[in-house]
Design a protein around this motif. Sequence first.
Motif, PDB file in Angstrom:
ATOM      1  N   THR A   1      -4.691   7.509   1.096  1.00 46.48           N
ATOM      2  CA  THR A   1      -4.423   6.337   0.257  1.00 46.48           C
ATOM      3  C   THR A   1      -4.070   6.791  -1.161  1.00 46.48           C
TER       4      THR A   1
ATOM      5  N   LEU B   1       0.831  -1.205   0.000  1.00 45.28           N
ATOM      6  CA  LEU B   1       0.000   0.000   0.000  1.00 45.28           C
ATOM      7  C   LEU B   1       0.867   1.256   0.000  1.00 45.28           C
TER       8      LEU B   1
ATOM      9  N   PHE C   1       0.860   5.364   0.774  1.00 42.56           N
ATOM     10  CA  PHE C   1       0.144   6.432   1.465  1.00 42.56           C
ATOM     11  C   PHE C   1       0.918   7.748   1.373  1.00 42.56           C
TER      12      PHE C   1
END
Length: 417
Positions: free
Chosen positions: A216, A201, A203
């Motif tokens: 995000t 992920l 960010f």
Amino acid sequence: MCSFSGDPEEAGLSFMEKKLAEYKCDTNEAIKLKLVRFAEDIDDDSTTFNPEFSHQIFGDDEVAFGYKGLQILLYYSAGNLSTMFRVQYSTKVDDKFDSVQADDVETKIREIIPPGFCCGKDDFMSLLEKEVNFKPFGSIIHSYNIFNEEAGEEITYQIYKADMTCPGFREYHERLQTFLMWFIEMASYIDVDDERWDYFLVFEKYNKDGTTLFATVGYMTVYNYYVYPDKTRPRVSQMLVLPPFQGEGHGAQLLETVHRYYVTSPNTLDVTAEDPSENFVRLRDFVLAKLCQNLPCFSSEKLLEGFSQEMVTEAQQKLKINKQHARRVYEILRLRATDMGDPEKSRAYRLDIKKRLVGPYKKNQREMAKMRRCLKPEELTNQMNQIDLKTQHEQLEESYQELVGEYRRTVERLAQV
């Protein structure tokens, strides 16, 4: 907002058909997506973006019937992706015509978004206030900065590796994967109960009223295939950088970080991708060429000597790159090392690439030789017409020019690093 499907003035349409045509809406325009950081973002049209695709929900025509002024609002809080979903319109066909039903737009959307969303602005504002408590899932594996011209400062981004054991991650991932339906043409949801999945992920760190929050940016899923007897082959399955962040280099940062992560594992054989799109292939070309350019076997001198087993071995052992990708990297880096203005060097490069590209055409020639022995004269003539050598040479040249065009773009991007 709404667009006609076909021309309602077209001859042959009845009055009723013309009127009903006015109630057809382009769902790619009707769907309004938004990542919300501040309360003022909710009513700011500049923060809204539309999907690239909606055919998996609304059919190949990407049309919703039965509304004028249709707006399908899907707003997400920037970090936790808490969701507001609302359908609004100026007129519905049910109110104007008997026995004509509008598409059930709300049910179609509810089928792909997880429960727990809100429908009202006030409720969404309450969820937005909780963003201060949101923290990225998993463990951080990379951090990088990108200068933002609009903000006039460097923005910090972080890449995390997560899994389904992280509290709250399963629910977060359910919300995150809904974006796949709008931006990856043949997207499908994965089986999150399979422990072989890895999640990465991205960010952004940003400031709100003196507090650091996280937004995000994008993510990647990777499936670890077993390779006998004791290896794994990580395969990139899904990769998405959300539209507000595209074109800023996050895809390259993510792919390189993930690749480096698996390089450290002695059990990794190589890293591949599942049915990669053209955009992903371009991204991979850049990242792998960037990684390989510092390997001794990819020095300018070695490149000009031709593709070698040494390149295959070093790329695989040090960077977990398979033979096929190593060959492509070689061709890109050799192009950069070749003076294409020199006729002799240019010709050598062209012949080297075409020697690889000619494989399928040589196969056709072998098939022709077999046909000469097996077919009757009239059958052979028919087949020969289908495998015309001149056409093959033209196709080969076209393939070469197209490939070199792609390689040049990668070389140009490497020069900007």
